[in-house]
Design an enzyme around this catalytic site. Structure first.
Site, mmCIF file in Angstrom:
data_model
loop_
_atom_site.group_PDB
_atom_site.id
_atom_site.type_symbol
_atom_site.label_atom_id
_atom_site.label_comp_id
_atom_site.label_asym_id
_atom_site.label_seq_id
_atom_site.Cartn_x
_atom_site.Cartn_y
_atom_site.Cartn_z
ATOM 1 N N GLU A 2 0.323 6.375 6.194
ATOM 2 C CA GLU A 2 -0.745 7.184 5.599
ATOM 3 C C GLU A 2 -2.118 6.559 5.869
ATOM 4 O O GLU A 2 -2.301 5.350 5.719
ATOM 5 C CB GLU A 2 -0.516 7.308 4.087
ATOM 6 C CG GLU A 2 -1.549 8.160 3.374
ATOM 7 C CD GLU A 2 -1.343 8.189 1.864
ATOM 8 O OE1 GLU A 2 -1.931 9.060 1.205
ATOM 9 O OE2 GLU A 2 -0.590 7.331 1.348
ATOM 10 N N LYS B 186 -2.746 17.404 3.496
ATOM 11 C CA LYS B 186 -1.964 17.179 2.279
ATOM 12 C C LYS B 186 -2.229 18.276 1.251
ATOM 13 O O LYS B 186 -3.379 18.585 0.928
ATOM 14 C CB LYS B 186 -2.303 15.805 1.701
ATOM 15 C CG LYS B 186 -1.416 15.360 0.550
ATOM 16 C CD LYS B 186 -1.771 13.936 0.118
ATOM 17 C CE LYS B 186 -0.854 13.452 -0.999
ATOM 18 N NZ LYS B 186 -1.235 12.092 -1.447
ATOM 19 N N CYS C 48 2.923 10.742 1.145
ATOM 20 C CA CYS C 48 2.951 9.941 -0.076
ATOM 21 C C CYS C 48 3.506 10.683 -1.288
ATOM 22 O O CYS C 48 4.677 11.029 -1.343
ATOM 23 C CB CYS C 48 1.537 9.403 -0.332
ATOM 24 S SG CYS C 48 1.434 8.160 -1.635
#
Length: 545
Positions: free
Chosen positions: A274, A357, A415
């Site tokens: 990430e 995301k 994540c």
């Protein structure tokens, strides 16, 4: 009103200690360090609290017991959030303590209208329905979904490919309810002997199902297709990364690690973690860095999936420019928005596939509902290099060519998104043959937060029967098979690379096809139970019957 007749008279001191015991049992049943395995405690964790709620007492007193139990539960399980941001960690505990009490509001109300036993049998429906409903909105931190407590007990949760994590939650709650009935019936041997076989069956059935699933032969006896994947774990301190490393330093570090592994392992895909590239490499101002990366990929003849920071510019009159996270670049007089993103670059210089995301950490990455109330943006608890990200809207499928299997489709989870079962199922339904996850858990030091995060990913693999390649900045980088077992791993806080063959799968599980069936059914039943309790409430003197 609550039942007047129950087998145990509870003293005030004993009663006040029972909620604390439930909170403790719930907290330590969740995954922590690998050498601590207490997940079976979740099978009885609610019993002490429910025993204390059998008493005839004001609703306010019952709620205080519930809140105390949920606060202890949250504190034990999530204390490590405060290592990244102390104030944010404290607010997380306060918020989670409240949200976890919501199903008990229905329980307490129904107990008052129809008695304790009716409320007890309603409780598994209330809790499961609320867990799911809570996860549907931006304010949720669904980390404490009860089913997550069993994430490391993979030999007993293979049925998640039918029910998802919601089924695990529902199973645990009913077991708790039956244990309470067993406790209350310890002087009634006939009921005692009826309940014991049911409890034993509830333990045995998941084990038998797991054995059937894991031992199922591959169709036709053929070896499953797979793709060779390499993970790069750079082990960069996230608190130093955004201040002490230049763009050149960062790229050189990844180049050196990737050069070595490509030369020795010959992967089809390399994964960087990430925000591995913490600058806007796709922006024209960084075109030199992008060109250099493309040349490296061409030389390596490998695809790259990497987390990065993305920037998108908007015309002042576009709808996107009205977003609360869009800002004005005074130098170029352009509106822009930044994203926590990942991209897949192929060695043939084709346009990269970019994913923004979708589920962002509340208050750390984006303040919930800031699009409706822009003034909320001032309440962000941003970490280094992270602040007010834009919100993605599309579950992108990434494609690359592999040796021997042609075009392979994968999906990237960033994540915190791994705790959202519905989101991951959409990726799989869209065609992902295996899952990838990029993360940076370095904010949480040597706590057990990163180990919890790894454990939760196992459930996503089981639900969808997809293997996962998980690449973390500071660890823990792992390969997980479709049964939730880790088969290769890089330990915490090591500079290292790891390569493995990742099986490909195309079949869809029942859960993947119908991810919300069980919690939606629980929601309907919960609604009907409340309606029944309201309109068929009994007079005070009959509530215990």
């Amino acid at each position: 009103m609550s039942d007047h007749r129950h087998p145990l008279h509870i003293s005030g001191r004993f009663s006040s200690g029972l909620p604390l015991l439930s909170g403790l049992l719930l907290g330590i049943s969740f995954p922590s360090y690998p050498f601590i395995r207490l997940e079976f405690l979740a099978w009885i964790a609610f019993v002490p609290l429910l025993i204390s709620l059998q008493q005839d007492e004001p609703s306010g007193k019952s709620y205080r017991k519930v809140w105390l139990a949920m606060f202890v539960f949250s504190a034990i399980t999530l204390w490590w959030v405060s290592l990244a941001t102390f104030l944010g960690g404290m607010l997380t505990l306060a918020a989670q303590s409240f949200f976890l009490t919501v199903p008990f509001l229905g329980f307490i109300a129904v107990r008052r209208w129809k008695g304790f036993r009716f409320a007890l049998f309603s409780f598994p429906f209330f809790w499961t329905a609320w867990e799911w409903a809570y996860m549907q909105q931006d304010l949720s931190l669904g980390w404490l979904t009860l089913g997550n407590s069993q994430a490391n007990l993979t030999g007993m949760i293979q049925y998640a490919d039918i029910t998802g994590v919601w089924g695990i939650t529902f199973w645990l709650l009913w077991f708790n309810v039956l244990v309470l009935l067993l406790w209350n019936s310890r002087n009634e041997l006939s009921l005692h002997f009826r309940l014991l076989p049911v409890l034993l069956l509830m333990v045995a059935a998941p084990v038998l199902y797991a054995k059937l699933v894991v031992d199922e032969p591959v169709s036709g006896g053929e070896k499953k297709a797979s793709v060779r994947v390499s993970l790069v774990q750079p082990n960069i301190d996230p608190f130093r990364k955004w201040q002490q490393y230049t763009s050149y330093d960062i790229m050189e570090l990844y180049y050196s690690q990737t050069n070595r592994l490509v030369r020795h392992e010959h992967p089809d895909l390399v994964i960087w973690p990430e925000t591995a590239i913490p600058f806007y490499i796709l922006d024209s101002s960084y075109s030199g860095y992008l060109h250099s990366l493309r040349l490296s990929l061409k030389q390596w003849n490998v695809a790259l999936l990497s987390g990065f920071s993305d920037i998108v510019y908007y015309h002042p009159d576009s709808l996107q420019a009205k977003s609360s996270t869009v800002r004005l670049d005074s130098t170029s007089n352009r509106f822009f928005e930044t994203f926590n993103a990942s991209m897949l670059l192929r060695p043939d210089f084709t346009t990269p596939t970019v994913y923004h995301k979708i589920r962002l950490v509340p208050f750390a990455e984006r303040v919930p509902y800031v699009e409706y109330f822009p003034w909320l943006d001032r309440f962000t608890f941003s970490l280094a290099g992270i602040s007010s990200w834009g919100k993605g809207t599309s579950c992108e499928i990434m494609e690359f060519n592999s040796t021997g299997n042609g075009t392979v489709k994968t999906a990237n989870i960033i994540c915190y998104e791994s705790i959202f079962p519905g989101l991951v199922s959409v990726f799989v339904k869209n065609g992902a043959q295996f899952l990838t996850l990029v993360t940076n858990d370095g904010w949480y030091g040597t706590s057990y937060g990163p180990y919890q995060h790894v454990a939760i990913a196992k459930i996503r693999c089981i639900e969808n029967r997809r293997a996962m390649a998980r690449c973390a900045n500071t660890g823990i980088s792992v390969f997980i098979d479709r049964f939730g077992a880790i088969y290769k791993e890089i330990p915490w806080w090591e500079v290292k690379t790891l390569t493995a063959d990742v099986p490909l799968e195309s079949r869809l599980t029942f859960y993947t096809r119908y991810p919300d069936m069980l919690p939606q059914a629980a929601s309907v039943v919960s609604f009907l139970l409340v309606i029944f309790a309201v309109f068929r409430r009994k007079p005070y003197e009959n509530c215990s019957k």
